[in-house]
Design a protein around this motif. Structure first.
Motif, mmCIF file in Angstrom:
data_model
loop_
_atom_site.group_PDB
_atom_site.id
_atom_site.type_symbol
_atom_site.label_atom_id
_atom_site.label_comp_id
_atom_site.label_asym_id
_atom_site.label_seq_id
_atom_site.Cartn_x
_atom_site.Cartn_y
_atom_site.Cartn_z
ATOM 1 N N ILE A 49 31.156 5.846 23.143
ATOM 2 C CA ILE A 49 31.925 4.283 23.962
ATOM 3 C C ILE A 49 30.992 3.224 23.186
ATOM 4 O O ILE A 49 31.966 1.860 22.762
ATOM 5 C CB ILE A 49 31.771 4.935 25.361
ATOM 6 N N GLY A 52 32.308 2.563 20.034
ATOM 7 C CA GLY A 52 34.083 1.607 19.844
ATOM 8 C C GLY A 52 34.372 0.705 20.351
ATOM 9 O O GLY A 52 35.102 -0.375 20.201
ATOM 10 N N LEU A 53 33.494 0.508 21.422
ATOM 11 C CA LEU A 53 33.471 -1.460 22.074
ATOM 12 C C LEU A 53 32.828 -1.698 20.586
ATOM 13 O O LEU A 53 33.326 -2.710 20.115
ATOM 14 C CB LEU A 53 32.306 -1.152 23.794
ATOM 15 N N ASP A 56 35.900 -2.153 18.246
ATOM 16 C CA ASP A 56 36.073 -3.003 19.094
ATOM 17 C C ASP A 56 36.084 -4.625 19.236
ATOM 18 O O ASP A 56 37.495 -5.779 19.227
ATOM 19 C CB ASP A 56 37.131 -2.558 20.216
ATOM 20 N N TYR A 75 42.716 -8.076 27.404
ATOM 21 C CA TYR A 75 42.157 -6.726 27.538
ATOM 22 C C TYR A 75 42.618 -6.398 29.305
ATOM 23 O O TYR A 75 42.687 -7.798 30.024
ATOM 24 C CB TYR A 75 40.759 -6.450 27.115
ATOM 25 N N SER A 82 39.915 3.053 27.702
ATOM 26 C CA SER A 82 40.711 3.880 26.248
ATOM 27 C C SER A 82 38.683 3.736 25.830
ATOM 28 O O SER A 82 39.010 4.737 24.467
ATOM 29 C CB SER A 82 41.544 3.291 25.636
ATOM 30 N N TYR A 83 38.363 3.316 26.377
ATOM 31 C CA TYR A 83 36.846 3.785 25.668
ATOM 32 C C TYR A 83 36.023 4.501 26.340
ATOM 33 O O TYR A 83 35.490 5.453 25.476
ATOM 34 C CB TYR A 83 35.792 2.520 26.123
ATOM 35 N N TYR A 86 36.354 8.245 23.734
ATOM 36 C CA TYR A 86 35.614 8.381 23.106
ATOM 37 C C TYR A 86 34.224 9.064 23.237
ATOM 38 O O TYR A 86 33.501 9.621 22.353
ATOM 39 C CB TYR A 86 35.072 7.266 22.251
#
Length: 173
Positions: A49, A52-53, A56, A75, A82-83, A86
């Motif tokens: 997570i 990914g953050l 992104d 957003y 969606s996070y 991951y």
């Protein structure tokens, strides 16, 4: 090259894909035999997570603005979910590494295989509209990012959680 981005505004394939990935991933984790301490489990779930953050919000937002997540360039509440998709990948990456008992240079092809798998999942995500590339971004650009992130994931796990736990075990004896 066509960089025009097409968005949708309905609850459809991209949201169902995210839900399916989260459910499938978490069910897999629940079913697998437990191999980690609670701290190790939390780490392996959260690292995906966090990565990914970070990416992104590094390359997916201005000044780079190379892709959008979800139904448009803003957003929304569902984009946060969606996070969560991951999290199981981070867990399974380390779980399978431990299960296979990989050591030494064998971790290199393992990371390459996981990076290819990650590109494949991203390609599926692209097809269903989870990601929308723009400003010249291409799927092949993600491969070195995955190589880097999975290498860091492995090194962090080894350094922070495996080596530390073996040091603590030696202190207690």
């Amino acid at each position: 090259m066509n960089d025009e981005v097409y968005y949708d505004s309905h609850f459809n394939a991209n949201e169902w894909f995210v839900i399916a990935m989260i459910v499938f991933g978490l069910l897999t984790i629940v079913i697998l035999p437990k191999k980690f301490t609670p701290v190790q489990t939390l780490f392996t779930l959260l690292i995906g997570i966090v990565f990914g953050l970070i990416f992104d919000h590094t390359i997916g937002l201005p000044p780079f603005d190379l892709y959008d997540v979800g139904d448009d360039s803003n957003y929304h509440l569902f984009d946060i979910f969606s996070y969560a998709m991951y999290a199981p990948f981070g867990y399974l990456f380390i779980y399978l590494y431990k299960w296979l008992g990989l050591k030494g240079y064998y971790i290199i092809p393992y990371i390459v295989i996981w990076s290819l798998l990650s590109v494949g999942i991203e390609w599926l995500s692209l097809l269903v509209g989870v990601f929308h590339y723009k400003n010249g971004y291409r799927l092949m650009f993600s491969f070195p990012i995955y190589l880097f992130l999975q290498s860091i994931h492995y090194l962090l796990f080894q350094t922070l959680l495996v080596n530390k736990s073996s040091v603590n075990e030696n202190k207690n004896t």
